[in-house]
Design an enzyme around this catalytic site. Sequence first.
Site, PDB file in Angstrom:
ATOM      1  N   SER A  43      -0.163  -9.901  12.192  1.00  0.00           N
ATOM      2  CA  SER A  43      -0.704  -8.572  12.481  1.00  0.00           C
ATOM      3  C   SER A  43      -0.393  -8.161  13.915  1.00  0.00           C
ATOM      4  O   SER A  43      -0.359  -8.991  14.828  1.00  0.00           O
ATOM      5  CB  SER A  43      -2.225  -8.573  12.276  1.00  0.00           C
ATOM      6  N   ARG A  98      -4.160  -0.139  11.674  1.00  0.00           N
ATOM      7  CA  ARG A  98      -2.988   0.540  12.217  1.00  0.00           C
ATOM      8  C   ARG A  98      -3.393   1.512  13.312  1.00  0.00           C
ATOM      9  O   ARG A  98      -4.469   2.091  13.275  1.00  0.00           O
ATOM     10  CB  ARG A  98      -2.239   1.291  11.118  1.00  0.00           C
ATOM     11  N   HIS A 138       5.848  -9.184  22.176  1.00  0.00           N
ATOM     12  CA  HIS A 138       6.473  -8.543  21.021  1.00  0.00           C
ATOM     13  C   HIS A 138       6.230  -7.042  21.145  1.00  0.00           C
ATOM     14  O   HIS A 138       5.151  -6.544  20.852  1.00  0.00           O
ATOM     15  CB  HIS A 138       5.858  -9.061  19.721  1.00  0.00           C
ATOM     16  N   ALA A 185      -9.443  -7.171   1.005  1.00  0.00           N
ATOM     17  CA  ALA A 185     -10.742  -6.515   0.852  1.00  0.00           C
ATOM     18  C   ALA A 185     -10.782  -5.567  -0.335  1.00  0.00           C
ATOM     19  O   ALA A 185     -11.858  -5.109  -0.730  1.00  0.00           O
ATOM     20  CB  ALA A 185     -11.096  -5.762   2.133  1.00  0.00           C
ATOM     21  N   ARG A 191      -3.977   1.684  23.237  1.00  0.00           N
ATOM     22  CA  ARG A 191      -3.692   0.328  22.781  1.00  0.00           C
ATOM     23  C   ARG A 191      -4.956  -0.528  22.791  1.00  0.00           C
ATOM     24  O   ARG A 191      -5.180  -1.344  21.903  1.00  0.00           O
ATOM     25  CB  ARG A 191      -2.616  -0.278  23.691  1.00  0.00           C
ATOM     26  N   THR A 228      -2.847  -8.037   1.574  1.00  0.00           N
ATOM     27  CA  THR A 228      -1.815  -7.861   0.549  1.00  0.00           C
ATOM     28  C   THR A 228      -1.159  -6.491   0.629  1.00  0.00           C
ATOM     29  O   THR A 228      -0.864  -5.860  -0.382  1.00  0.00           O
ATOM     30  CB  THR A 228      -2.394  -8.103  -0.865  1.00  0.00           C
ATOM     31  N   GLY A 229      -0.941  -6.039   1.847  1.00  0.00           N
ATOM     32  CA  GLY A 229      -0.162  -4.824   2.051  1.00  0.00           C
ATOM     33  C   GLY A 229       1.322  -5.124   1.900  1.00  0.00           C
ATOM     34  O   GLY A 229       1.722  -6.171   1.377  1.00  0.00           O
ATOM     35  N   ARG A 283      17.056  -9.803  14.825  1.00  0.00           N
ATOM     36  CA  ARG A 283      17.728  -8.503  14.964  1.00  0.00           C
ATOM     37  C   ARG A 283      18.770  -8.564  16.079  1.00  0.00           C
ATOM     38  O   ARG A 283      19.868  -7.996  15.957  1.00  0.00           O
ATOM     39  CB  ARG A 283      16.689  -7.418  15.268  1.00  0.00           C
ATOM     40  N   PRO A 288     -10.401  -5.430  -4.095  1.00  0.00           N
ATOM     41  CA  PRO A 288     -10.295  -6.358  -5.236  1.00  0.00           C
ATOM     42  C   PRO A 288      -9.340  -5.908  -6.335  1.00  0.00           C
ATOM     43  O   PRO A 288      -8.642  -6.736  -6.918  1.00  0.00           O
ATOM     44  CB  PRO A 288     -11.733  -6.459  -5.750  1.00  0.00           C
ATOM     45  N   ASP A 289      -9.288  -4.608  -6.652  1.00  0.00           N
ATOM     46  CA  ASP A 289      -8.405  -4.154  -7.723  1.00  0.00           C
ATOM     47  C   ASP A 289      -6.934  -4.349  -7.345  1.00  0.00           C
ATOM     48  O   ASP A 289      -6.137  -4.861  -8.140  1.00  0.00           O
ATOM     49  CB  ASP A 289      -8.668  -2.682  -8.051  1.00  0.00           C
ATOM     50  N   LYS A 290      -6.568  -3.928  -6.145  1.00  0.00           N
ATOM     51  CA  LYS A 290      -5.182  -4.111  -5.696  1.00  0.00           C
ATOM     52  C   LYS A 290      -4.842  -5.601  -5.622  1.00  0.00           C
ATOM     53  O   LYS A 290      -3.755  -6.034  -6.009  1.00  0.00           O
ATOM     54  CB  LYS A 290      -4.961  -3.468  -4.334  1.00  0.00           C
ATOM     55  N   ASP A 349      12.455 -10.219  16.191  1.00  0.00           N
ATOM     56  CA  ASP A 349      13.232  -9.512  17.222  1.00  0.00           C
ATOM     57  C   ASP A 349      14.516 -10.284  17.531  1.00  0.00           C
ATOM     58  O   ASP A 349      15.591  -9.698  17.697  1.00  0.00           O
ATOM     59  CB  ASP A 349      12.422  -9.359  18.510  1.00  0.00           C
TER      60      ASP A 349
END
Length: 350
Positions: free
Chosen positions: A153, A115, A209, A69, A122, A44-45, A185, A71-73, A182
Amino acid sequence: MKKVSSLSELGLGDDVSRAFFRPLQQAAPPSPTKRQIKISVIGTGNVGMAIAQTILTQDLADELALVDAKPDKLRGEMLDLQHAAAFLPRTKICASPDYAVTAASDLCIITAGARQIAGESRLDLVQRNLALFREIVPPLARYSPDALLLVVSNPVDVLTYIAWKLSGFPPNRVIGSGTNLDSSRFRFLLADHLEVNAQDVQAYMVGEHGDSSVALWSSISVGGVPVLSSLEKHQIAYEAEVLESIRKAVVGSAYEVIRLKGYTSWAIGYSVASLARSLLRDQHRIHPVSLLAKGFYGIPDDHEVFLSLPARLGRGGVLSVANVQLTDEESNRLRSSAHTLWEIQRQLGI
C-alpha cells in the site's frame, strides 16, 4: 437457491472418496518435515488480485488466504479463483473478512489502503491509512506471530514504518515493496534502448518510492559492463540532465499507466511475486525494498525511516544490505529522502 463453494455444502459426504480411491496397507504417515507455505493477501482490489493471481500461477503457496472488508466482492474473487483449479497448481484458496483466516501465515501481503483525494495533503492521507492499519496489522501479528509482513500500500515507505510499529515484529521481518518495481521499469527502459534482455541489466532505484527516488547511475552495468565508465572510455558524451530525464521517465511511467487504464496492477503483481519467491524459498536474491535504513549510507541512527536499499532477501526477511558504492550526489539525495520521510513520521505520534 443456496450459494455454495464446495460439494460438501450440497450434502455430499467426505467418505465418498472411498468410492474412488483405495488406501494403501501399512502406509506411513506424512513426513513431519514437509512444509506447507501459506500466503495471505489483505485487500482484494486490482493490486491485491493481480498479486494473488500471480502467486497462484507461479505456484508459490500451498494455501492462499484473502481478506477484505467487502464480503460479497471477497467471496466473488475467491470463487473466481477456485473455479480455475483445473488450470492451476493445487492450492487451497480461502477468504473471509475475519482475520482468523490468515492464521499461521508465512507471508502476509498488505495491499489495502486509502487513496489520495483531490486537495488532500500527504500527511492527511497517511493519517487515514494509519487508522486503517490499526485495524489490519495487530490481528495479522496476533494470528501469525512468526510471519513476514510485506507492505504494498502507498505511501509504502511510511506505511511500512507504521506496520513495523504496530506489529511489534523485528525490523528484518517487515518489508515494503519499495522501489523493486521502479527498478524493473528502469531496467526495461535501458534494455529496450540497448536491445538486450532486461535480466542482463543491473540497475537500481533507491530511496523513497516516489518522485524523489534516486537512480544509482554509478553502479549500473549491462552484461557486467559498467555503463558510465564504458561511455567515458569510448568518449561518448552524456549530460547529467539526460540522466535525470531518464530517472523522471521511470517515475512518470506509473502515472502514464494510471492515466491510460486507471490503475496499475500486472507489473506490481509480478514484482511482489518475485519478492515472495525470494523470501519464502530463501533465495538470497538482491532486491531494492523498503527497510529500516537508519545507520546505512549516512542516514542518522535516530532516524527510524524505511526506504529502499538493495537488500539480500531470504526466509528470515531482510538478511543484509548491499554495500553499493554511491557518489556524493547519490548519497546526498538518499539522505534528503530519509529526512523528508522522517519529518512526516514525527507527526504521526506512534
